[in-house]
Design an enzyme around this catalytic site. Structure first.
Site, PDB file in Angstrom:
ATOM      1  N   CYS A   1      49.615  40.564  34.136  1.00 28.50           N
ATOM      2  CA  CYS A   1      49.651  39.551  33.070  1.00 28.50           C
ATOM      3  C   CYS A   1      48.244  39.214  32.583  1.00 28.50           C
ATOM      4  O   CYS A   1      47.929  38.060  32.279  1.00 28.50           O
ATOM      5  CB  CYS A   1      50.377  38.294  33.521  1.00 28.50           C
TER       6      CYS A   1
ATOM      7  N   GLN B   1      46.272  30.176  41.467  1.00 24.93           N
ATOM      8  CA  GLN B   1      45.684  30.969  42.540  1.00 24.93           C
ATOM      9  C   GLN B   1      44.724  30.160  43.412  1.00 24.93           C
ATOM     10  O   GLN B   1      44.094  30.718  44.315  1.00 24.93           O
ATOM     11  CB  GLN B   1      44.954  32.183  41.958  1.00 24.93           C
TER      12      GLN B   1
ATOM     13  N   HIS C   1      45.171  34.465  32.377  1.00 30.36           N
ATOM     14  CA  HIS C   1      46.549  34.939  32.471  1.00 30.36           C
ATOM     15  C   HIS C   1      47.213  34.792  31.098  1.00 30.36           C
ATOM     16  O   HIS C   1      46.871  33.911  30.315  1.00 30.36           O
ATOM     17  CB  HIS C   1      47.287  34.086  33.510  1.00 30.36           C
TER      18      HIS C   1
END
Length: 481
Positions: A436, A270, A190
């Site tokens: 992202c 996540q 990310h």
């Protein structure tokens, strides 16, 4: 109608469905059984603590009593936002990798704080301040217990995971990196895990190195292992990819980097909301996550760091709360975690995060993971039936597990066109863009992708609605060719 710099924005009317227990036409649930499955158990730790939706015992009883009802069907009544129409269609929310929805228990905890004991923490001896402080620090303990930190002082509250990574970069990174030192990442990280280290590398002379993907579109773990050397001072990796849905073997990576005297920072945004995460088992030096992906409020995240590392780190921001004594010519600083929490913190948000953790633990993280693995496979296989679809990341199998998300493209169709029409014509909320992760998309040879991402309150019915809507949308767009 809302005007903004000459642009008229018209928001669709929101029509509420029955908030008690929405079901698909194929599902029949009597009210008594629904109440049985979803009865709440109040926490004895505080009168304002959030109630739990499903205890371990109640969950098993509900499974037995309700037979084929999924975890998604059992928990959906707790999420009021899901029971509405958007653009004339039932809302199908599949953007959970961007943010999760909030159950009644979290909303109630926020309301209880602001209506009942709103006050600043750590600074007052009156009743409201003492209660707010107790609940704020209880939330820290809940986070520590949730990820099995050794002590709650290893948890620093931040605005989000991005700030948590920046805290490590500017406190630990600036103090420990020197010219020629290496920070090892993957191309699938990310932006929040890349940009701070680019800035720190510019200031320190450290070098960033990146590991590519293998033939299964997973970061090449063996190459990562080979890239670790005595120059490697830090490995920065995701636990679960927000694009590829792949998992990395954090415990092994931590051992490899520790063998050369380096450290590991884990982006767990996540993973923490979806699987059991044990920082001691993983042996992570740093781990970050965000509340808003955990069914908690926006505006708060956390950094976990081993206590010896945290104690040696200088302050990140200066101001009130993070000091021990202030003189005109110098200051001394508080012990962690206060050293890294300058100013008035996000008190209500921390309490809301604590309520979200109560809620998740009431269900059970292993139960959530097992159910989402089933959803992940169903989503992947269903999406694979769409003609000319390209799904990124590994194909699920007995040995390869995917998170419950799929980033994809349909040949000759822009992902933003897909997302727009799915929303406007079908009420299906997915995400489009680079998520992202621009370097990863460039590596994959695309500028953007569409992404459908699930949480435990989603059902196979949601997936079916999405696939049907996607099929119609693709056919509609292809009709113009």
């Amino acid at each position: 109608m809302m005007m903004m710099e000459g642009v008229a924005l018209k928001f669709p009317p929101l029509k509420l469905f029955n908030p008690n227990f929405p079901t698909s036409p194929a599902t029949t649930v009597t009210p008594s059984l629904a109440r049985f499955a979803l009865r709440s158990f109040s926490s004895s730790s505080s009168s304002c603590s959030a109630s739990l939706p499903i205890s371990a015992t109640a969950g098993k009883e509900a499974d037995s009593a309700l037979g084929t009802l999924s975890l998604g069907h059992l928990t959906r009544p707790d999420f009021p936002i899901l029971h509405q129409e958007v653009n004339g269609s039932k809302l199908v929310y599949l953007d959970n990798a961007a943010t999760s929805q909030k159950p009644h228990q979290v909303l109630k905890a926020l309301q209880s704080y602001y209506a009942g004991y709103n006050s600043n923490v750590h600074r007052g001896i009156h009743y409201l301040s003492a209660k707010a402080t107790d609940q704020y620090e209880l939330a820290r303990k809940k986070v520590a217990d949730f990820i099995n930190a050794e002590e709650s002082q290893e948890i620093v509250f931040t605005r989000n995971a991005t700030e948590a990574i920046n805290l490590v970069a500017y406190s630990w990174g600036i103090s420990n990196l020197k010219p020629g030192d290496e920070v090892l990442l993957t191309v699938a990280e990310h932006h929040s895990a890349i940009v701070p280290w680019q800035l720190v590398a510019q200031r320190t002379g450290a070098v960033l190195r990146f590991v590519d993907l293998d033939e299964n579109e997973v970061p090449e773990v063996e190459k990562l292992r080979e890239s670790i050397s005595r120059k490697t001072k830090l490995v920065v990796v995701h636990h679960v990819s927000n694009v590829l849905a792949s998992f990395l073997p954090i415990k092994h990576i931590a051992r490899w980097v520790h063998d050369v005297g380096g450290k590991i920072l884990v982006d767990a945004c996540q993973s923490v909301p979806h699987i059991v995460v044990d920082v001691q088992e993983l042996d992570a030096d740093f781990l970050v996550a965000s509340s808003h992906k955990m069914c908690g409020p926006t505006g708060i995240g956390f950094l976990y760091a081993k206590s010896d590392i945290l104690s040696a780190m200088p302050p990140f921001l200066g101001g009130g709360e993070m000091i021990s004594d202030v003189f005109l010519d110098h200051s001394t600083y508080a012990d962690p975690p206060s050293r890294f929490e300058a100013g008035t913190p996000a008190i209500g948000e921390a309490i809301g995060l604590g309520a979200a953790i109560d809620y998740l633990q009431g269900i059970g993280m292993q139960k959530i993971h097992d159910y989402e693995t089933e959803l992940a496979n169903y989503l992947y296989e269903s999406l694979s039936t769409i003609p000319n679809v390209r799904i990124y990341g590994p194909r699920p199998s007995e040995k390869v597990k995917r998170a419950a998300l799929c980033s994809f493209n349909v040949e000759d169709v822009h992902p933003t066109d897909l997302a727009t029409l799915l929303d406007q014509q079908h009420g299906v909320a997915i995400r489009s863009g680079h998520h992202c992760a621009q370097p990863l998309h460039r590596y994959l040879g695309v500028n953007a992708s569409a992404r459908a991402s699930l949480h435990f309150y989603n059902t196979k019915d949601d997936v079916d609605d999405f696939i049907n809507a996607l099929s119609e949308t693709v056919s509609f767009l292809n009709s113009f060719k």
